[in-house]
Design a protein around this motif. Structure first.
Motif, PDB file in Angstrom:
ATOM      1  N   SER A 146       0.820  -1.211   0.000  1.00  0.00           N
ATOM      2  CA  SER A 146       0.000   0.000   0.000  1.00  0.00           C
ATOM      3  C   SER A 146       0.851   1.258   0.000  1.00  0.00           C
ATOM      4  O   SER A 146       1.932   1.296   0.600  1.00  0.00           O
ATOM      5  N   ALA A 147       0.332   2.294  -0.665  1.00  0.00           N
ATOM      6  CA  ALA A 147       0.974   3.608  -0.642  1.00  0.00           C
ATOM      7  C   ALA A 147       0.494   4.443   0.532  1.00  0.00           C
ATOM      8  O   ALA A 147       0.934   5.580   0.700  1.00  0.00           O
ATOM      9  N   GLY A 148      -0.419   3.917   1.329  1.00  0.00           N
ATOM     10  CA  GLY A 148      -0.779   4.563   2.573  1.00  0.00           C
ATOM     11  C   GLY A 148      -1.822   5.649   2.498  1.00  0.00           C
ATOM     12  O   GLY A 148      -1.987   6.406   3.454  1.00  0.00           O
ATOM     13  N   SER A 149      -2.566   5.747   1.397  1.00  0.00           N
ATOM     14  CA  SER A 149      -3.589   6.791   1.322  1.00  0.00           C
ATOM     15  C   SER A 149      -4.835   6.378   2.093  1.00  0.00           C
ATOM     16  O   SER A 149      -5.018   5.207   2.430  1.00  0.00           O
ATOM     17  N   ASN A 150      -5.692   7.346   2.387  1.00  0.00           N
ATOM     18  CA  ASN A 150      -6.908   7.070   3.140  1.00  0.00           C
ATOM     19  C   ASN A 150      -7.825   6.131   2.365  1.00  0.00           C
ATOM     20  O   ASN A 150      -7.938   6.217   1.148  1.00  0.00           O
ATOM     21  N   ASP A 151      -8.473   5.251   3.095  1.00  0.00           N
ATOM     22  CA  ASP A 151      -9.289   4.214   2.462  1.00  0.00           C
ATOM     23  C   ASP A 151     -10.726   4.676   2.272  1.00  0.00           C
ATOM     24  O   ASP A 151     -11.288   5.382   3.108  1.00  0.00           O
ATOM     25  N   GLN A 152     -11.326   4.262   1.163  1.00  0.00           N
ATOM     26  CA  GLN A 152     -12.694   4.638   0.832  1.00  0.00           C
ATOM     27  C   GLN A 152     -13.660   3.457   0.870  1.00  0.00           C
ATOM     28  O   GLN A 152     -14.757   3.529   0.337  1.00  0.00           O
ATOM     29  N   SER A 153     -13.260   2.376   1.511  1.00  0.00           N
ATOM     30  CA  SER A 153     -14.069   1.161   1.496  1.00  0.00           C
ATOM     31  C   SER A 153     -15.313   1.247   2.371  1.00  0.00           C
ATOM     32  O   SER A 153     -16.298   0.559   2.113  1.00  0.00           O
ATOM     33  N   ASN A 154     -15.262   2.031   3.424  1.00  0.00           N
ATOM     34  CA  ASN A 154     -16.390   2.161   4.358  1.00  0.00           C
ATOM     35  C   ASN A 154     -16.764   0.813   4.978  1.00  0.00           C
ATOM     36  O   ASN A 154     -17.932   0.418   5.016  1.00  0.00           O
ATOM     37  N   ARG A 155     -15.744   0.089   5.459  1.00  0.00           N
ATOM     38  CA  ARG A 155     -15.947  -1.204   6.111  1.00  0.00           C
ATOM     39  C   ARG A 155     -15.750  -1.061   7.618  1.00  0.00           C
ATOM     40  O   ARG A 155     -14.867  -0.339   8.072  1.00  0.00           O
ATOM     41  N   THR A 156     -16.550  -1.746   8.384  1.00  0.00           N
ATOM     42  CA  THR A 156     -16.304  -1.810   9.819  1.00  0.00           C
ATOM     43  C   THR A 156     -15.200  -2.831  10.068  1.00  0.00           C
ATOM     44  O   THR A 156     -14.966  -3.735   9.244  1.00  0.00           O
ATOM     45  N   PRO A 157     -14.513  -2.733  11.211  1.00  0.00           N
ATOM     46  CA  PRO A 157     -13.517  -3.757  11.527  1.00  0.00           C
ATOM     47  C   PRO A 157     -14.086  -5.177  11.476  1.00  0.00           C
ATOM     48  O   PRO A 157     -13.443  -6.092  10.976  1.00  0.00           O
ATOM     49  N   ARG A 158     -15.288  -5.356  11.975  1.00  0.00           N
ATOM     50  CA  ARG A 158     -15.892  -6.688  11.959  1.00  0.00           C
ATOM     51  C   ARG A 158     -16.077  -7.193  10.530  1.00  0.00           C
ATOM     52  O   ARG A 158     -15.881  -8.388  10.252  1.00  0.00           O
ATOM     53  N   GLU A 159     -16.466  -6.312   9.613  1.00  0.00           N
ATOM     54  CA  GLU A 159     -16.669  -6.718   8.219  1.00  0.00           C
ATOM     55  C   GLU A 159     -15.367  -7.140   7.554  1.00  0.00           C
ATOM     56  O   GLU A 159     -15.377  -7.860   6.554  1.00  0.00           O
ATOM     57  N   VAL A 160     -14.243  -6.706   8.104  1.00  0.00           N
ATOM     58  CA  VAL A 160     -12.936  -7.096   7.576  1.00  0.00           C
ATOM     59  C   VAL A 160     -12.427  -8.351   8.285  1.00  0.00           C
ATOM     60  O   VAL A 160     -11.961  -9.299   7.651  1.00  0.00           O
ATOM     61  N   PHE A 161     -12.527  -8.359   9.614  1.00  0.00           N
ATOM     62  CA  PHE A 161     -11.960  -9.453  10.395  1.00  0.00           C
ATOM     63  C   PHE A 161     -12.631 -10.791  10.106  1.00  0.00           C
ATOM     64  O   PHE A 161     -11.955 -11.816   9.997  1.00  0.00           O
ATOM     65  N   GLU A 162     -13.951 -10.816  10.014  1.00  0.00           N
ATOM     66  CA  GLU A 162     -14.661 -12.089   9.883  1.00  0.00           C
ATOM     67  C   GLU A 162     -14.235 -12.887   8.647  1.00  0.00           C
ATOM     68  O   GLU A 162     -13.904 -14.072   8.762  1.00  0.00           O
ATOM     69  N   PRO A 163     -14.223 -12.309   7.428  1.00  0.00           N
ATOM     70  CA  PRO A 163     -13.802 -13.115   6.278  1.00  0.00           C
ATOM     71  C   PRO A 163     -12.321 -13.483   6.310  1.00  0.00           C
ATOM     72  O   PRO A 163     -11.943 -14.565   5.843  1.00  0.00           O
ATOM     73  N   VAL A 164     -11.487 -12.596   6.864  1.00  0.00           N
ATOM     74  CA  VAL A 164     -10.056 -12.910   6.930  1.00  0.00           C
ATOM     75  C   VAL A 164      -9.813 -14.090   7.865  1.00  0.00           C
ATOM     76  O   VAL A 164      -9.093 -15.037   7.524  1.00  0.00           O
ATOM     77  N   LEU A 165     -10.411 -14.061   9.050  1.00  0.00           N
ATOM     78  CA  LEU A 165     -10.224 -15.162   9.996  1.00  0.00           C
ATOM     79  C   LEU A 165     -10.834 -16.454   9.459  1.00  0.00           C
ATOM     80  O   LEU A 165     -10.288 -17.538   9.662  1.00  0.00           O
TER      81      LEU A 165
END
Length: 246
Positions: free
Chosen positions: A150-169
């Motif tokens: 990543s180049a470190g710019s602000n993200d535009q995904s509008n995801r909650t942490p839970r919406e990210v953690f659940e599929p990754v785990l």
């Protein structure tokens, strides 16, 4: 299989020579000792890890300055992962799978060469992580890996942490993040979406929220978070990941 239970369990082990910081190869089952608490476990089988890897590349406008170096580093990483099933994703403008999982290193390298940053593209890194995790989960691996460049710019995904953690785990993925980030901020996450309401610097606020979410994700999955300031730094970090997982 533990001495106290009849179930079998999967353990991922990595052995590094402390003198050279390089992986030790050619080990056999008798070279390992596994315990559950204080109880010794029987090792039923030992196989070299050949888990699938999803590589996510930033193609937002923030990546333009260092993109040539970033792309060369990703190309070298793919070369080191030869023999693995690797997929390539981008997350500038939107999350997009550029190449499906394949062991064809030449095909993947060509796909990397065809990737360019979007002039007005914004980062959707969390969308990219979620999409890669869902694709990996469908493959039902014992373990998988997601590598984010990543180049470190602000993200535009509008995801909650839970919406990210659940599929990754659920995908059993180890997440590594190599991120170029220069915006500094301090404080802690203020709410579920990682937004803060006690600073007037919105850019720093958003940057810190994303950085902490990624660091938390990396910590939960036993990966590495490496903050760098240039494309050369990205290359060094990816080279280390590649050598550790070759």
């Amino acid at each position: 299989a533990s001495a106290t239970q009849s179930s079998t369990r999967f353990v991922l082990a990595s052995v590094v020579n402390p003198m050279t910081d390089t992986p030790v190869i050619g080990l056999a089952a008798e070279d390992f000792v596994v315990q559950e608490g204080s109880a010794p476990c029987e090792i039923l089988a030992l196989t070299a890890a050949q888990y699938p890897v999803a590589i996510l590349v930033d193609t937002s406008q923030a990546a333009r300055t260092e993109f040539t170096r970033m792309r060369a580093a990703v190309r070298q990483l793919i070369s080191r992962l030869s023999g693995r099933e690797v997929a390539l994703y981008t997350f500038g403008d939107r999350a997009f799978r550029v190449a499906d999982f394949t062991r064809d290193t030449t095909q993947l390298e060509r796909k990397v060469d065809d990737v360019f940053p979007h002039a007005d593209g914004e980062s959707h890194v969390l969308d990219g992580i979620v999409e890669a995790a869902k694709d990996l989960a469908r493959r039902e691996p014992d373990v998988a890996m997601i590598i984010v460049v990543s180049a470190g710019s602000n993200d535009q995904s509008n995801r909650t942490p839970r919406e990210v953690f659940e599929p990754v785990l659920a995908s059993r993925s180890i997440v590594h993040v190599v991120e170029m980030r220069s915006i500094g901020a301090s404080g802690r996450l203020g709410n579920v979406r990682g937004r803060r309401n006690f600073t007037s610097d919105r850019a720093a606020e958003a940057a810190l929220g994303l950085q902490e979410l990624l660091q938390d994700l990396v910590g939960r999955t036993r990966g590495d978070y490496d903050r760098v300031v240039s494309g050369n730094g990205s290359a060094a970090s990816l080279d280390q990941i590649g050598r550790a997982n070759a």
